[in-house]
Design an enzyme around this catalytic site. Structure first.
Site, mmCIF file in Angstrom:
data_model
loop_
_atom_site.group_PDB
_atom_site.id
_atom_site.type_symbol
_atom_site.label_atom_id
_atom_site.label_comp_id
_atom_site.label_asym_id
_atom_site.label_seq_id
_atom_site.Cartn_x
_atom_site.Cartn_y
_atom_site.Cartn_z
ATOM 1 N N GLU A 71 -8.033 -21.933 -14.448
ATOM 2 C CA GLU A 71 -8.373 -22.735 -13.072
ATOM 3 C C GLU A 71 -9.655 -23.514 -13.585
ATOM 4 O O GLU A 71 -10.549 -23.127 -14.024
ATOM 5 C CB GLU A 71 -8.894 -21.715 -11.914
ATOM 6 C CG GLU A 71 -9.159 -22.405 -10.954
ATOM 7 C CD GLU A 71 -10.219 -21.308 -10.072
ATOM 8 O OE1 GLU A 71 -9.719 -21.481 -8.755
ATOM 9 O OE2 GLU A 71 -10.908 -20.432 -10.282
ATOM 10 N N ASP A 110 -2.036 -1.460 -3.463
ATOM 11 C CA ASP A 110 -2.256 -0.739 -5.016
ATOM 12 C C ASP A 110 -1.026 -1.078 -5.939
ATOM 13 O O ASP A 110 -0.038 -1.575 -5.780
ATOM 14 C CB ASP A 110 -2.390 0.927 -4.633
ATOM 15 C CG ASP A 110 -1.327 1.398 -3.728
ATOM 16 O OD1 ASP A 110 0.051 1.008 -3.967
ATOM 17 O OD2 ASP A 110 -1.819 1.970 -2.663
ATOM 18 N N ASP A 132 0.793 -1.362 -0.127
ATOM 19 C CA ASP A 132 -0.012 0.013 0.015
ATOM 20 C C ASP A 132 0.954 1.294 -0.017
ATOM 21 O O ASP A 132 1.653 1.569 0.917
ATOM 22 C CB ASP A 132 -0.633 0.027 1.162
ATOM 23 C CG ASP A 132 -1.883 1.087 1.471
ATOM 24 O OD1 ASP A 132 -1.967 1.890 0.336
ATOM 25 O OD2 ASP A 132 -2.282 1.472 2.558
ATOM 26 N N HIS A 178 -4.552 -17.387 -3.542
ATOM 27 C CA HIS A 178 -5.483 -16.261 -2.969
ATOM 28 C C HIS A 178 -6.672 -17.112 -2.222
ATOM 29 O O HIS A 178 -7.535 -16.417 -1.259
ATOM 30 C CB HIS A 178 -5.778 -15.243 -3.743
ATOM 31 C CG HIS A 178 -6.570 -15.571 -4.688
ATOM 32 N ND1 HIS A 178 -6.078 -16.227 -5.860
ATOM 33 C CD2 HIS A 178 -7.795 -15.292 -4.973
ATOM 34 C CE1 HIS A 178 -6.943 -16.536 -6.615
ATOM 35 N NE2 HIS A 178 -8.424 -16.048 -6.271
ATOM 36 N N ASP A 179 -6.769 -18.361 -2.611
ATOM 37 C CA ASP A 179 -7.938 -19.210 -2.171
ATOM 38 C C ASP A 179 -7.490 -20.312 -1.190
ATOM 39 O O ASP A 179 -8.412 -20.801 -0.426
ATOM 40 C CB ASP A 179 -8.755 -20.120 -3.343
ATOM 41 C CG ASP A 179 -9.416 -19.063 -4.132
ATOM 42 O OD1 ASP A 179 -9.776 -17.787 -3.811
ATOM 43 O OD2 ASP A 179 -9.618 -19.054 -5.478
ATOM 44 N N ASP A 225 -10.104 -17.825 -14.761
ATOM 45 C CA ASP A 225 -10.885 -17.907 -13.508
ATOM 46 C C ASP A 225 -12.167 -18.962 -13.818
ATOM 47 O O ASP A 225 -12.841 -18.905 -14.955
ATOM 48 C CB ASP A 225 -11.657 -16.646 -12.964
ATOM 49 C CG ASP A 225 -12.142 -16.993 -11.564
ATOM 50 O OD1 ASP A 225 -11.495 -17.137 -10.604
ATOM 51 O OD2 ASP A 225 -13.414 -16.533 -11.401
ATOM 52 N N ASN A 244 -0.416 4.415 -0.385
ATOM 53 C CA ASN A 244 -1.220 5.976 0.135
ATOM 54 C C ASN A 244 -1.770 5.755 1.445
ATOM 55 O O ASN A 244 -2.677 6.332 1.801
ATOM 56 C CB ASN A 244 -1.992 6.255 -1.028
ATOM 57 C CG ASN A 244 -3.159 5.333 -1.362
ATOM 58 O OD1 ASN A 244 -3.264 4.036 -0.983
ATOM 59 N ND2 ASN A 244 -4.243 5.602 -2.056
HETATM 60 O O1 ISL Z 1 -13.995 -25.885 -5.651
HETATM 61 C C1 ISL Z 1 -13.364 -24.964 -5.221
HETATM 62 C C2 ISL Z 1 -11.948 -25.450 -4.733
HETATM 63 O O2 ISL Z 1 -12.101 -26.853 -4.114
HETATM 64 C C3 ISL Z 1 -13.790 -23.633 -5.046
HETATM 65 O O3 ISL Z 1 -12.918 -23.007 -4.141
HETATM 66 C C4 ISL Z 1 -13.527 -23.011 -6.544
HETATM 67 O O4 ISL Z 1 -12.464 -23.368 -7.154
HETATM 68 C C5 ISL Z 1 -13.082 -21.372 -6.206
HETATM 69 O O5 ISL Z 1 -13.920 -20.772 -5.218
HETATM 70 C C6 ISL Z 1 -12.967 -20.654 -7.464
HETATM 71 O O6 ISL Z 1 -12.223 -19.575 -7.295
HETATM 72 C C7 ISL Z 1 -11.930 -18.677 -8.229
HETATM 73 O O7 ISL Z 1 -13.389 -18.107 -8.672
HETATM 74 C C8 ISL Z 1 -14.086 -17.497 -7.562
HETATM 75 C C9 ISL Z 1 -13.448 -16.555 -6.766
HETATM 76 O O8 ISL Z 1 -13.768 -16.256 -5.482
HETATM 77 C C10 ISL Z 1 -11.936 -17.028 -6.297
HETATM 78 O O9 ISL Z 1 -11.089 -16.051 -5.595
HETATM 79 C C11 ISL Z 1 -11.258 -17.369 -7.737
HETATM 80 O O10 ISL Z 1 -9.921 -17.962 -7.626
HETATM 81 C C12 ISL Z 1 -15.145 -16.615 -8.017
HETATM 82 O O11 ISL Z 1 -14.731 -15.757 -9.224
HETATM 83 CA CA CA Z 2 -3.554 1.994 -1.257
#
Ligand code: ISL
Ligand code: CA
Length: 557
Positions: A251, A28, A20, A320-321, A198, A22
């Site tokens: 993905e 950002d 970040d 990130h998941d 995605d 700012n």
């Molecule tokens: O089935 C899953 C994992 O075993 C779920 O996590 C799925 O794959 C996931 O939620 C999909 O992720 C992507 O699309 C989502 C978003 O929230 C996630 O951050 C992204 O990586 C919807 O756009």
């Molecule tokens: Ca910022």
């Protein structure tokens, strides 16, 4: 076109948690620009940027309201162009996150489509309800609950597989496909190096019949890897991607090996690589939330299946998941550094393109939150609600959420021991882990045996070594916590031995040490807790190379 992406390491940035500049508490684009030298020094040649497009943030940017503009919280289009050119100057390509299964409900297409007579009506999947005020079918979404939301304006329901603010696009409408092509060209013309796509294997809904019984994602048999999705991927490749020097990684939700093969088979011309989840679910029952015991033997089986089943893998342990890998498969207590290095050893000695998620290279751990209210992720709240309806007690619920929540990966990157971890001078959008005083980038930069420096060594080792990049994968051995495999190209062979346990173990491998997470220079078969070692060519007494069949590495009782 050249397959340059096979030679590279990709670094994933989740912008709001990266840096970040700012002090509004949100990372950002100028923050990313300020850290490009760090990314270069790690040896990454590609950055995958999680979404920075305009978004109301129902799902942290995975709900896009304008694909051609940058959300003001991240900066401006000029910042974005600066990022692309500054990265290029350092030999780094930027890859965008292409979220096209759904848009935000605030996207102008969706706003217009709420009018039944609009040409945009058919951009989304609208259906009347069933008699008695019931939704059009029994499907449930990835974030739990029905996938249908009633819209009073036109008296019909629209489909959303994720949040209700993420309406699914209708891929039976060719106009939608044409719009997506234009968006892709827009970014490719700006010089980006490709896309992470995605949930790409679920974009096409073949039918809207009721689904077979299951709690989450009921109905998936009607939209997972349908022929329509394959056809659209081929079309996007033929009409757009083939005209640029770029790659795609898709993905793929709930995909099996055959499905992944089809999606990434070069002959078919769909995606270049796929992300699947199998290898991260060795200790999970159906998807992420319900835990079971980790077994290294199982991990080797899963690795072998995918390493030998696909010609080229997208190698990742975090994103990130997902929870932080050192907290998941490693030991984030006493052996944190050593187990983080073990996991890096694995990542860089498999066949495929390695992905590093921000913070992984310093061994960041899961969050230290103590209650749900400290979390931000919509999925965690919905899962909690769902499992509460099955009468799962509060303590177990929190335990599941705590270990599997997506927010584990989303706490701010720990740059230094300064307040705000050097991420922000303001109030961070999601809490900084209190361990930032011990675990931070600056401290590790200055220490030769840090996790960070080990990552750098492993990236460099892979970069200089064709066997580690292109060699065949051969499983050798798995017992208790220890697994071993080798990579073979022509006469050259490397063997990786990993002890996934806090106990000493033995594995009878010999040969020169190429990498060691405890600083060894020779190996005699005894493994320390969480030790990882990579041995060079294994040679027997007569100078002959061992063929890679057991027992070139074997258990010693
Ligand atoms: O089935 C899953 C994992 O075993 C779920 O996590 C799925 O794959 C996931 O939620 C999909 O992720 C992507 O699309 C989502 C978003 O929230 C996630 O951050 C992204 O990586 C919807 O756009
Ligand atoms: Ca910022």
């Amino acid at each position: 076109m050249s397959q340059w992406w096979k030679e590279q390491v990709v670094y994933q940035i989740y912008p709001r948690s990266f840096m970040d500049t700012n002090d509004d508490g949100v990372g950002d684009i100028p923050g990313i620009i300020s850290k490009l030298d760090e990314i270069r020094s790690l040896g990454a040649g590609v950055i995958w940027l999680s979404p920075v497009y305009k978004s109301p943030d129902a799902d942290n940017g995975y709900d896009i309201s304008d694909y051609r503009s940058i959300d003001p919280k991240f900066g401006t289009m000029a910042d974005m162009e600066m990022l692309i050119s500054q990265a290029k100057a350092r030999g780094i390509k930027i890859v965008m996150d292409l979220v096209i299964n759904h848009t935000s409900d605030e996207h102008e297409w969706f706003q217009k489509s709420r009018d039944k007579d609009s040409p945009y009506r058919d951009y989304y999947i609208w259906r009347p309800g069933k008699p008695g005020g019931k939704p059009p079918n029994n499907w449930t979404g990835f974030f739990t609950g029905t996938v249908w939301e009633y819209d009073g304006q036109s008296g019909e329901y629209y489909l959303h597989l994720f949040h209700k603010k993420q309406p699914d696009l209708n891929y039976k409408n060719q106009k939608v496909v044409e719009e997506i092509k234009e968006i892709m060209r827009f970014w490719l013309d700006k010089g980006v190096g490709g896309f992470r796509c995605d949930v790409i294997n679920i974009i096409y809904k073949s039918s809207l019949e009721d689904g077979k019984y299951q709690v989450v994602a009921r109905g998936i048999e009607h939209y997972q890897s349908q022929e329509g999705a394959h056809r659209i991927l081929k079309e996007l490749r033929r009409d757009v991607l083939a005209h640029y020097d770029c790659f795609t990684v898709g993905e793929s939700v709930m995909v099996d090996l055959d499905g992944a093969k089809q999606l990434s088979d070069p002959e078919r011309g769909e995606l270049d690589m796929v992300f699947y989840f199998d290898h991260l679910e060795v200790d999970r029952v159906v998807a992420r939330y319900i835990p079971k015991k980790f077994r290294a033997v199982k991990l080797l089986q899963v690795l072998t299946k995918w390493q030998q089943g696909l010609d080229w893998n997208a190698l990742y342990l975090e994103n990130h998941d997902q929870p932080r890998i050192v907290s998941h498969y490693g030991d984030d207590g006493v052996f944190r550094e050593r187990s983080a290095k073990l996991l890096a050893t694995m990542l860089f000695t498999l066949r495929g393109t390695p992905f590093i998620y921000q913070g992984q290279e310093i061994g960041m751990t899961n969050f230290d939150f103590t209650e749900l209210s400290q979390l931000r992720d919509v999925e965690s709240y919905n899962i909690d609600k769902l499992i509460r309806s099955f009468f799962v007690p509060a303590r177990i619920r929190w335990n599941w959420i705590r270990t599997a929540s997506r927010d584990n990966a989303r706490t701010p990157v720990q740059w230094s021991a300064e307040p705000g971890a050097g991420f922000t001078g303001g109030e961070p959008w999601l809490g900084v882990n209190a361990n930032y005083k011990d675990i931070n980038y600056r401290e590790q930069q200055g220490r030769p045996d840090s996790v960070l420096n080990y990552y750098k060594q492993m990236v460099a080792l892979r970069a200089s070594n064709d066997t580690l990049k292109y060699g065949k994968f051969i499983p050798l051995y798995a017992k208790a916590g220890v697994i071993a495999y080798s990579r073979v190209l022509g006469e050259e062979e490397y063997t990786t031995i990993l002890n996934f346990s806090g106990k000493p173990a033995r594995a009878a491998g010999t040969g020169p040490v190429v990498a060691s997470n405890i600083g060894r220079d020779s190996f005699d078969g005894s493994l320390s807790p969480w030790e990882a070692v990579v041995l060079g060519k294994l040679v027997d007494g007569r100078g002959k190379v061992f063929r890679p069949v057991p027992p070139s590495v074997s258990p010693v009782p």
